[in-house]
Motif scaffolding. Structure first.
Motif, PDB file in Angstrom:
ATOM      1  N   ASN A  27       0.575  -1.224   0.078  1.00  0.00           N
ATOM      2  CA  ASN A  27       0.041  -0.062  -0.124  1.00  0.00           C
ATOM      3  C   ASN A  27       1.012   1.138  -0.155  1.00  0.00           C
ATOM      4  O   ASN A  27       0.330   2.135  -0.261  1.00  0.00           O
ATOM      5  CB  ASN A  27      -0.938   0.112   1.217  1.00  0.00           C
ATOM      6  CG  ASN A  27      -2.029  -1.077   1.105  1.00  0.00           C
ATOM      7  OD1 ASN A  27      -2.646  -1.392   0.317  1.00  0.00           O
ATOM      8  ND2 ASN A  27      -2.135  -1.914   2.282  1.00  0.00           N
ATOM      9  N   TYR A  28       2.068   1.017   0.067  1.00  0.00           N
ATOM     10  CA  TYR A  28       3.074   2.317   0.076  1.00  0.00           C
ATOM     11  C   TYR A  28       4.126   2.049  -0.842  1.00  0.00           C
ATOM     12  O   TYR A  28       4.052   1.403  -1.945  1.00  0.00           O
ATOM     13  CB  TYR A  28       3.461   2.490   1.651  1.00  0.00           C
ATOM     14  CG  TYR A  28       4.011   3.792   2.061  1.00  0.00           C
ATOM     15  CD1 TYR A  28       3.573   5.274   1.355  1.00  0.00           C
ATOM     16  CD2 TYR A  28       5.390   3.868   2.343  1.00  0.00           C
ATOM     17  CE1 TYR A  28       4.262   6.135   1.728  1.00  0.00           C
ATOM     18  CE2 TYR A  28       6.117   4.919   2.832  1.00  0.00           C
ATOM     19  CZ  TYR A  28       5.521   6.321   2.173  1.00  0.00           C
ATOM     20  OH  TYR A  28       6.137   7.357   2.440  1.00  0.00           O
ATOM     21  N   LYS A  29       5.252   2.538  -0.330  1.00  0.00           N
ATOM     22  CA  LYS A  29       6.292   2.354  -1.222  1.00  0.00           C
ATOM     23  C   LYS A  29       7.596   1.835  -0.758  1.00  0.00           C
ATOM     24  O   LYS A  29       7.492   1.801   0.632  1.00  0.00           O
ATOM     25  CB  LYS A  29       6.792   3.608  -1.854  1.00  0.00           C
ATOM     26  CG  LYS A  29       6.907   4.613  -1.090  1.00  0.00           C
ATOM     27  CD  LYS A  29       7.234   5.881  -1.810  1.00  0.00           C
ATOM     28  CE  LYS A  29       7.485   7.261  -0.952  1.00  0.00           C
ATOM     29  NZ  LYS A  29       8.017   8.495  -1.711  1.00  0.00           N
ATOM     30  N   ARG A  30       8.452   1.698  -1.473  1.00  0.00           N
ATOM     31  CA  ARG A  30       9.795   1.282  -0.749  1.00  0.00           C
ATOM     32  C   ARG A  30      10.450   2.259  -0.015  1.00  0.00           C
ATOM     33  O   ARG A  30      10.424   3.523  -0.601  1.00  0.00           O
ATOM     34  CB  ARG A  30      10.827   0.719  -1.884  1.00  0.00           C
ATOM     35  CG  ARG A  30      11.967  -0.128  -1.598  1.00  0.00           C
ATOM     36  CD  ARG A  30      12.601  -0.765  -2.536  1.00  0.00           C
ATOM     37  NE  ARG A  30      14.097  -1.024  -1.931  1.00  0.00           N
ATOM     38  CZ  ARG A  30      13.852  -2.071  -0.917  1.00  0.00           C
ATOM     39  NH1 ARG A  30      12.974  -2.733  -0.686  1.00  0.00           N
ATOM     40  NH2 ARG A  30      15.085  -2.345  -0.578  1.00  0.00           N
TER      41      ARG A  30
ATOM     42  N   ALA B 198       3.625  11.254  -3.042  1.00  0.00           N
ATOM     43  CA  ALA B 198       4.776  10.421  -2.822  1.00  0.00           C
ATOM     44  C   ALA B 198       4.260   9.038  -2.100  1.00  0.00           C
ATOM     45  O   ALA B 198       5.030   8.555  -1.185  1.00  0.00           O
ATOM     46  CB  ALA B 198       5.784  11.149  -1.992  1.00  0.00           C
ATOM     47  N   LEU B 199       3.134   8.616  -2.489  1.00  0.00           N
ATOM     48  CA  LEU B 199       2.647   7.580  -1.766  1.00  0.00           C
ATOM     49  C   LEU B 199       3.083   6.149  -2.557  1.00  0.00           C
ATOM     50  O   LEU B 199       3.086   4.951  -1.994  1.00  0.00           O
ATOM     51  CB  LEU B 199       1.173   7.454  -1.539  1.00  0.00           C
ATOM     52  CG  LEU B 199       0.596   8.168  -0.463  1.00  0.00           C
ATOM     53  CD1 LEU B 199      -0.810   8.323  -0.666  1.00  0.00           C
ATOM     54  CD2 LEU B 199       0.809   7.455   0.887  1.00  0.00           C
ATOM     55  N   ILE B 200       3.585   6.302  -3.916  1.00  0.00           N
ATOM     56  CA  ILE B 200       3.732   5.100  -4.563  1.00  0.00           C
ATOM     57  C   ILE B 200       4.997   5.413  -5.302  1.00  0.00           C
ATOM     58  O   ILE B 200       5.482   6.366  -5.564  1.00  0.00           O
ATOM     59  CB  ILE B 200       2.567   4.566  -5.762  1.00  0.00           C
ATOM     60  CG1 ILE B 200       1.972   5.885  -6.296  1.00  0.00           C
ATOM     61  CG2 ILE B 200       1.489   3.672  -4.765  1.00  0.00           C
ATOM     62  CD1 ILE B 200       0.979   5.612  -7.077  1.00  0.00           C
ATOM     63  N   ASP B 201       5.941   4.320  -5.611  1.00  0.00           N
ATOM     64  CA  ASP B 201       6.881   4.409  -6.308  1.00  0.00           C
ATOM     65  C   ASP B 201       6.900   5.002  -7.594  1.00  0.00           C
ATOM     66  O   ASP B 201       5.671   4.439  -8.103  1.00  0.00           O
ATOM     67  CB  ASP B 201       7.464   2.969  -6.312  1.00  0.00           C
ATOM     68  CG  ASP B 201       8.032   2.665  -5.353  1.00  0.00           C
ATOM     69  OD1 ASP B 201       8.825   3.709  -4.504  1.00  0.00           O
ATOM     70  OD2 ASP B 201       8.364   1.425  -4.722  1.00  0.00           O
TER      71      ASP B 201
END
Lengths: 784, 162
Positions: free
Chosen positions: A735-738, B156-159
Motif C-alpha cells: 500500500n505504500y512504497k519502498r 509520494a505514496l507510490i513508487d
C-alpha cells in the motif's frame, strides 16, 4: 450463452507443462541400450495425454505433432524401434517444440508454422527410416526379458500380438454388433458371445488396451468395459493359483485357512517349502496379497491366473505372461495395483538405467535417481497432491499470521490476570499459543517446495551444454528433498543456472586438458542442498581447473579495481562478483561477458542470502549459497531507538556490546569508526540515519551491534535491545512504497507496526559515506 | 463506524454521493465509492525521511496501511488530534490508504448541476485534483478527486515506477 473455457485451457496448459517436464526427466534418464519399460510407457502416456487434450481444445498443430511423436514412442515402447542417442536427441527436441507450441497457445497465438513443419518432417523421416526394420525389431522386442519381471511382463502384454479378452456389460444386441464391428478393425476376433446383455469377445491385436478402451468409449460407457482378467474390477469369481514360496507346513496351513475365507479352494499342495493353492474367488489380487502379507512377505507371494483356458464366457482371464507375478495388462495397472512390487523393481530398473553407458554426449544423471523414481511411482497414485492457487495459500498464511498476532495480544492482556482465579483461562491461553504456533508452522510448510524442482532443470542444461562445449560432465545432485519457500525457489533458478553455466564453461576442462592434468576425462558437477540452522545451503561444485588467483588479480588491476597482492584468497574470489568482471579469454555465447556474477550476487542478497567461493587451482571450485528458508517469517531482534522500535534480522547480528569512547576514532571529523577485534568498523548511528528524536546520541550510552551483510561488517548504534521475536514479514510496498533502509514491516504483539531494517542498505549507506565524493552529503541521502 | 458506504446505488438524476468531511473550517467531499471504512485514529509508526504529511503506517487487520494527514498536506488548521479526528480508509485502485481528517459530517448526493467548476487558485491543491465545488443551500463543498490526488506524484505514496 457463453461458457468460460479459459479455466479449462489453464488446467490443460498446467497439466501439459507438468507432463512435458516429466517426459523430459524420463528422456534424460533413459538408457538407450536398455530402456526401462516403465519410463517408455510414462513418456508415451505423457504424449498421449497431451494429444488428447490438444484434440479436445482444437489445438491442431500441437495435436498433429504429438500424434507423430506418439507413434514413434509407441514403436519404441513396443520394441519395434531401437533407441539410440540420436533418437533421444530428436525426442528431446520434439519435447522442446511441444513446449514452444504450448506457450504459443497459451499466449493465444498460433505456433510457428515453419518450426512445426520442420519437426514433423524430422519425425516422419525417423518413422520411415525405421519402418523397414519394424518386423525385425518386433522379433527383437521379445528378447530383453532379463531386466525385471514386472517391466517385461507389462511390455509383453502390450507389445506382441496378444490375446485380449474384452467384456462389455449392459449392451443390447445392436450395440454389441457395432462394438464387434469397431473391434474387428483392431485385429482378429474370436469367441464372441452375447448373453444376458453382456458381450464377451477375444481379440488378437497389437493395439494397446488404452486405445481400444478409448474407441469403445464412443459407443458405451467406460465402466461397462472390462479388459482381460478381473484385475481392474473383479467380474465374477476368477480361478487363480497362488504360490507362496519359502513357507513351512504350519504357515502353509495358516495361509490355507486364511485363503479359504475368500472362496473355495480346489487344490492345495505343500511341497519343498512351497505352497500351491488354487482358489476361486471374487476377491481381487491386491486384497488377497494384502491379507497374505500379514503372514508372509510380499515377495514370497505369486498369484497366477488361468488354470482354465484363456477365455471362458463369464470370467475372461488374461493369458499370463511368463508366469509373472503381475497379471496386469499394462504398465500403468501394474504400477497402481501392485505398488509394492513395482516400487522395488522400479528401483532396480532405475539403477540399471543409471549404470554407465557410452552415451554419445557423455552426460548422465545419477544421484538419487532411484529415490525420485520411487517418488514418481507414488505420485502416479491418485490424490497424492492437490493443486491450489498460490493466492489462496498466501491468504491462509496471512490469516494465520493474524491469528498468531491476536493470540499474542491476548496473551499480553491475560498476563495481568491473577493465576489463581483465572487458572483455566491461562491454561487455555497456553494451549492456544501452542496450537497457533503449530498451525503457523504447518501452514508455512505448504509453501515449502523441495529443491528437486530446481535441480530437475539442470540435467538437460548440463547435457546440452556439455555437448556443445565438447566436454564430458557428470551431474550429481544431493539433497533433492531439502525444502525451500516457493518464492525463493523461483528466484534461485536464475542465479543457479548462471553458476552452472559458468562451471561448465570455465570450470570443467576439456577431456584433453583433464587427461593431461591426470584427472578422469569426465568432470563432475555437483549440486547439493542441505539445511543449516534456519538457512538452506546450496552448493555448486565442480572438479575443474579452479579459479586462477593471478588471472583475477591481473584482470582486476587492469579494470581499475583496488587490488593488492596481499589480498587473501577469499577477497580475491570476491572480486569476480564485481560488475563487468570476467577472466575468460574469449567470450562465448554461454558466459564470459562478465555480466552475471554481479547479478547473481545481487539476486542472492535480495533474497537475504549470501554467496561465497572456495577454490583450489587445479582441483575445482565450490560456490556456496546460503539462503533463509523462507521470506515470510523472520527471526529478528527488536531494538529501541528513541521511542521507536525496529527489527533487526537475527542472521545479520554478530555481537552486541557497550563501548567506551576509547574504541572510537573519528574520521574526517564527523564520521566515526569502531575498533573491534583488530578491525575498524564504520559506525552507523540509527538515530541519525532515520532522524529519530529523543535517541541516545552518545555511543557509550547506547548499545553497539556488530552486524554483517554481504560480507561487510559494520557497527550499528541503537538505544536498547528489547528481545528476540519471530515476526511475520509484511510488505510495505503493498500500500505504500519502498522505504530506503527498511526492508519490510511487521506487526508486533500489541498490534503496532514495527519496521524491519534493511541491513545491506544500511551497510551500503556507510560505503557511500566512506567514498570521498559523498562524504559531505547527509547520511539519509546515501540510502537511496 | 464500518463502511459508511452502505448505499452504493446511484440516486436518480445522475446524482453522485459524496462523503463530506471537515478540515479545519472547510468542508470537503470525496466520492463515496472510494471509501472503505472510517475508523478512529490510532498510533502510527513513523516512517523515516518521509514527507511530514505522511504520518506513518498502521496495522489495519493485518495489512500495513500508510496514513496521510490531509490537514498537513493542505496546510489547514492546527492538525490536533481530538475525539472527532478520524481516519477515512480509502480503497484506491488496489491500494489501501488512510486519510486523517477533522471529522466526518454526512453523506450527500449532488446532481451534476449542483457541481460548479472550480476557479483557478493557489498551488496547495492543484485544480487538477478538484472535481469542482458543490453548492448545497448555504454550504460549499470542495469536491476532491481523491483517487487522482492519492496516486499523484506529489503525495509520494507510490513508487514512481509503479
Amino acid at each position: 450463452m457463453s461458457i468460460n473455457l479459459d479455466e479449462f485451457y489453464q488446467t490443460f496448459f498446467d497439466e501439459a507443462d507438468e507432463l512435458l517436464n516429466d517426459m523430459e526427466q524420463h528422456l534424460l534418464q533413459i538408457d538407450p541400450d536398455h530402456p526401462d519399460e516403465e519410463q517408455l510407457h510414462a513418456i508415451f502416456r505423457a504424449a498421449h495425454s497431451i494429444k488428447g487434450g490438444a484434440g479436445t481444445f482444437g489445438l491442431t498443430i500441437l495435436q498433429e505433432t504429438t500424434h507423430l511423436f506418439e507413434n514413434l514412442l509407441d514403436q519404441a515402447r513396443h520394441h519395434e524401434r531401437n533407441l539410440d542417442a540420436a533418437t533421444i536427441d530428436i525426442f528431446l527436441e520434439t519435447k522442446d517444440m511441444l513446449s514452444d507450441q504450448l506457450n504459443a497457445y497459451r499466449q493465444k497465438t498460433e505456433p510457428d508454422q515453419q518450426a512445426y513443419e520442420r519437426i514433423c518432417a524430422v519425425l516422419r523421416a525417423l518413422a520411415e527410416e525405421h519402418s523397414g526394420e519394424a518386423a525385425r525389431a518386433t522379433a527383437e522386442g521379445q528378447v530383453p526379458g532379463s531386466q525385471d519381471n514386472a517391466g517385461s511382463a507389462g511390455a509383453a502384454a502390450g507389445s506382441a500380438p496378444e490375446g485380449l479378452a474384452i467384456t462389455v456389460t449392459g449392451v443390447d444386441s445392436d450395440t454389441a454388433a457395432s462394438l464387434l464391428e469397431e473391434l474387428s478393425l483392431f485385429g482378429t476376433l474370436s469367441d464372441q458371445q452375447h448373453e444376458d446383455s453382456t458381450l464377451s469377445v477375444h481379440l488378437v491385436t497389437e493395439t494397446g488396451e488404452e486405445d481400444i478402451h478409448a474407441v469403445l468409449c464412443f459407443v458405451v460407457d467406460s465402466d461397462q468395459i472390462h479388459f482381460g482378467s478381473a484385475n481392474r474390477e473383479a467380474v465374477g469369481s476368477v480361478p487363480r493359483t497362488i504360490v507362496v514360496s519359502g513357507v513351512d507346513a504350519d504357515t502353509a496351513a495358516k495361509l490355507g485357512e486364511e485363503l479359504a475365507l475368500f472362496g473355495s479352494l480346489s487344490h492345495q499342495q505343500h511341497a519343498k517349502d512351497e505352497l500351491q493353492v488354487s482358489i476361486e474367488t471374487e476377491t481381487g489380487d491386491d486384497d488377497l496379497r494384502a491379507v497374505l502379507c500379514f503372514i508372509v512377505d510380499d515377495d514370497q507371494i505369486r498369484i497366477e491366473h488361468g488354470v482354465s483356458p484363456p477365455v471362458t464366457p463369464s470370467t475372461a482371464p488374461e493369458p499370463v505372461a511368463e508366469g509373472s507375478e503381475t497379471s496386469a495388462v499394462d504398465g500403468q495397472t501394474a504400477q497402481k495395483h501392485d505398488a509394492n512390487s513395482t516400487l522395488a523393481s522400479n528401483r532396480d530398473a532405475a539403477q540399471g538405467a543409471a549404470t554407465p553407458a557410452e552415451h554419445s554426449s557423455a552426460t548422465r544423471t545419477t544421484g538419487d535417481a532411484s529415490a525420485s523414481r520411487a517418488d514418481k511411482s507414488n505420485a502416479s497414485g491418485e490424490a497424492a497432491s492437490l493443486r491450489v492457487s498460490i493466492e489462496k495459500i498466501d491468504q491462509i498464511i496471512n490469516l494465520v499470521g493474524e491469528l498468531v498476532i491476536t493470540q499474542s495480544m491476548l496473551e499480553q492482556s491475560s498476563a495481568e490476570f491473577d493465576p489463581v482465579t483465572h487458572g483455566s483461562l491461562l491454561s487455555g491461553m497456553a494451549q492456544l499459543q501452542r496450537n497457533a504456533r503449530d498451525l503457523q508452522e504447518s501452514v508455512m510448510s505448504i509453501r515449502m517446495v523441495p529443491m528437486d524442482v530446481v535441480f530437475n532443470r539442470f540435467p538437460r542444461l548440463v547435457r546440452d551444454l556439455a555437448g556443445k562445449l565438447g566436454k564430458k560432465v557428470e551431474l550429481v545432485t544431493e539433497g533433492k528433498a531439502t525444502e525451500l519457500d516457493k518464492g525463493l525457489i523461483e528466484r534461485i533458478v536464475d542465479p543457479m543456472t548462471h553458476l552452472v553455466r559458468n562451471s561448465l564453461d570455465h570450470g570443467i576442462e576439456t577431456p584433453e586438458k583433464r587427461r593431461a592434468a591426470g584427472k578422469s576425462e569426465t568432470g563432475t558437477l555437483k549440486l547439493s542442498a542441505s539445511h543449516q540452522g534456519g538457512n538452506i545451503l546450496i552448493e555448486i561444485s565442480d572438479d575443474g581447473g579452479g579459479l586462477s588467483r593471478d588471472r583475477i588479480l591481473k584482470k582486476a588491476y587492469s579494470s581499475g579495481l583496488a587490488v593488492s597482492d596481499a589480498m587473501s584468497d577469499d577477497e580475491v574470489w570476491q572480486l569476480i562478483f564485481a560488475p563487468g568482471f570476467s577472466t575468460s579469454e574469449e567470450v562465448t555465447d554461454l558466459s564470459g561477458r562478465g555480466v552475471g556474477m554481479d547479478v547473481v550476487k545481487r539476486n542472492i542478497s535480495q533474497m537475504g542470502g549470501h554467496v561465497d567461493i572456495q577454490s583450489a587451482q587445479g582441483q575445482g571450485t565450490t560456490i556456496r549459497i546460503v539462503l533463509p528458508l523462507t521470506l515470510a517469517i523472520l527471526d529478528g531482534m527488536s531494538v529501541r531507538v528513541g521511542e521507536e522500535v525496529y527489527i533487526l534480522p537475527l542472521g545479520a547480528i554478530q555481537e552486541s556490546m557497550q563501548v567506551t569512547d576509547d574504541n572510537l576514532s573519528s574520521v574526517t571529523g564527523s564520521e566515526r569508526v569502531l575498533y573491534f577485534r583488530g578491525d575498524y568498523l564504520p559506525l552507523v548511528e540509527l538515530w541519525r540515519v532515520f532522524d529519530i528524536p529523543n535517541a541516545k546520541q552518545e555511543v557509550k550510552q547506547g548499545i553497539v551491534m556488530v552486524v554483517q551483510s554481504e560480507g561487510r561488517q559494520f557497527a550499528l548504534l541503537v538505544d536498547q535491545l528489547i528481545g528476540q521475536h519471530q515476526v511475520v514479514v509484511k510488505s510495505l510496498e503493498t500500500n505504500y512504497k519502498r522505504v530506503p533502509g527498511i526492508s519490510a514491516a511487521t506487526i508486533m504483539g500489541d498490534g503496532s507496526v514495527a519496521l524491519i531494517l534493511d541491513v545491506p542498505a544500511l551497510s551500503r549507506a556507510t560505503v557511500k559515506r566512506e567514498a570521498p565524493q559523498d562524504s559531505r552529503r547527509h547520511e539519509a541521502a546515501g540510502l537511496h | 463506524m464500518e463502511a459508511a458506504a452502505a448505499d452504493h446505488h446511484k440516486i436518480e438524476g445522475e446524482g453522485h454521493e459524496f462523503l463530506v468531511f471537515r478540515l479545519g473550517e472547510e468542508e470537503y467531499g470525496i466520492d463515496i465509492l472510494s471509501v472503505q471504512e472510517i475508523r478512529g485514529y490510532e498510533g502510527v509508526t513513523r516512517i523515516a525521511n518521509a514527507p511530514s504529511f505522511i504520518k506513518g503506517v498502521t496495522n489495519l487487520r493485518g495489512v500495513i496501511v500508510p496514513i496521510v494527514d490531509l490537514r498537513l498536506k493542505f496546510n489547514i488548521g492546527n492538525a490536533d488530534f481530538t475525539a472527532q479526528t478520524v481516519v477515512i480508509v480509502l480503497n484506491i485502485g488496489k491500494r489501501v490508504v488512510g486519510v486523517v481528517v477533522d471529522g466526518v459530517s454526512d453523506v450527500l448526493s449532488l446532481t451534476t448541476d449542483q457541481i460548479k467548476p472550480a476557479p483557478e487558485f493557489g498551488a496547495t491543491l492543484s485544480t487538477q485534483y478538484l472535481r469542482g465545488l458543490g453548492s448545497l443551500e448555504d454550504r460549499m463543498l470542495i469536491l476532491v478527486d481523491i483517487e487522482g490526488l492519492m496516486t499523484s506524484e506529489e503525495m509520494a505514496l507510490i513508487d514512481e515506477a509503479t
